[in-house]
Design an enzyme around this catalytic site. Structure first.
Site, PDB file in Angstrom:
ATOM      1  N   HIS A 166     -33.044 -10.443 -10.641  1.00 62.31           N
ATOM      2  CA  HIS A 166     -34.460 -10.060 -10.557  1.00 62.31           C
ATOM      3  C   HIS A 166     -35.151 -10.536 -11.839  1.00 62.31           C
ATOM      4  O   HIS A 166     -36.225 -11.124 -11.793  1.00 62.31           O
ATOM      5  CB  HIS A 166     -34.559  -8.549 -10.393  1.00 62.31           C
ATOM      6  CG  HIS A 166     -35.951  -8.040 -10.187  1.00 62.31           C
ATOM      7  ND1 HIS A 166     -36.685  -8.305  -9.046  1.00 62.31           N
ATOM      8  CD2 HIS A 166     -36.754  -7.283 -10.979  1.00 62.31           C
ATOM      9  CE1 HIS A 166     -37.873  -7.737  -9.149  1.00 62.31           C
ATOM     10  NE2 HIS A 166     -37.946  -7.117 -10.312  1.00 62.31           N
ATOM     11  N   ASP A 198     -34.597  -2.587 -10.916  1.00 64.01           N
ATOM     12  CA  ASP A 198     -34.962  -3.348  -9.719  1.00 64.01           C
ATOM     13  C   ASP A 198     -33.842  -4.296  -9.290  1.00 64.01           C
ATOM     14  O   ASP A 198     -34.104  -5.310  -8.627  1.00 64.01           O
ATOM     15  CB  ASP A 198     -36.249  -4.134  -9.959  1.00 64.01           C
ATOM     16  CG  ASP A 198     -37.484  -3.236 -10.003  1.00 64.01           C
ATOM     17  OD1 ASP A 198     -37.328  -2.002  -9.891  1.00 64.01           O
ATOM     18  OD2 ASP A 198     -38.597  -3.767 -10.166  1.00 64.01           O
TER      19      ASP A 198
END
Length: 258
Positions: free
Chosen positions: A112, A135
């Site tokens: 990410h 995330d």
């Protein structure tokens, strides 16, 4: 060890990790410092460090304000991620401690973002461990591949996070669970565990309750991104390898209009 979720912005989660014997706390991704400091004072805890998962503003955007509000506070962040307000960079394998009973192991989980860190937290009190995945890993999902590859996400999810004990509590960076489960159900319509979890998650959200935490064991059963080693998942995408399946699942999710 006590974990207090602090909902922030539209669908973010910041967290307090509290060492109950000393009341020292770490704040994970405190994007709205006032809310996080208020949550700490309500339980009589004192924040003595910040754990930043990655550089995106909705995770690191409160760091400078935290430093103003809590003079001398340490702000940890990944060495490859150029985290705003960071005072101390961490690498894969960096060990931190909190209070008397809590140990924190930094895990590099890139894709990410290049320098994304997940924080694996254990207590001497023999409670279930916890991992704060930002995330990288969501409940029934994973982050978009903004700065990395399917190979990296496979390594981050299956190899790094997947090797943690199955009972590890998963605390992710956003409340995306219902949407994620609806998507994985389109890929695995026969998976009863996904159906049950979606029903449960919808009830939680209707009652304005969070869907965190999950567990690593649960994710292996209900999160298609963590099931790409299975031949039946690879077959659904005509993939010849787990990494190829990871790439195809992500591409399908990115284009999904659900």
């Amino acid at each position: 060890m006590k974990v207090v979720p602090v909902p922030c912005l539209e669908d973010n989660y910041a967290y307090l990790i509290v060492d109950e014997s000393t009341k020292k706390a770490a704040a994970v991704d405190p994007v709205e410092p006032e809310k996080v400091l208020k949550a700490a004072s309500e339980i009589g805890a004192y924040i003595d460090c910040v754990l930043t998962t990655h550089h995106h503003w909705d995770h690191a955007g409160g760091n400078e304000q935290m430093r103003l509000q809590v003079p001398g506070i340490k702000v940890f962040g990944g060495s490859l991620d150029n985290v705003k307000g960071c005072t101390d960079q961490v690498e894969n394998g960096t060990k931190l401690s909190l209070g008397k009973d809590i140990e924190i192991l930094c895990l590099h989980t890139p894709c990410h973002t290049k320098g994304h860190i997940s924080y694996y937290v254990t207590s001497k009190e023999k409670e279930d461990p916890a991992v704060f995945t930002g995330d990288t890993l969501f409940i029934a999902g994973c982050g978009r591949f903004f700065e990395g590859t399917a190979e990296q996400m496979y390594q981050s999810l299956i190899v790094t996070l997947g090797s943690l004990p199955k009972s590890t509590q998963v605390y992710c960076g956003h409340e995306y669970t219902v949407k994620n489960l609806k998507f994985v159900l389109t890929v695995e319509p026969e998976n009863e565990k996904i159906k049950q979890k979606l029903e449960w998650a919808q009830k939680q959200r209707e009652a304005n309750q969070p869907t965190i935490p999950s567990t690593i064991g649960d994710e292996f059963e209900t999160n298609t991104f963590m099931r790409v080693d299975l031949p039946e998942i690879q077959a659904k995408f005509g993939a010849k390898s787990p990494v190829e399946a990871m790439r195809e699942v992500r591409k399908t999710k990115d284009n999904w209009k659900g």
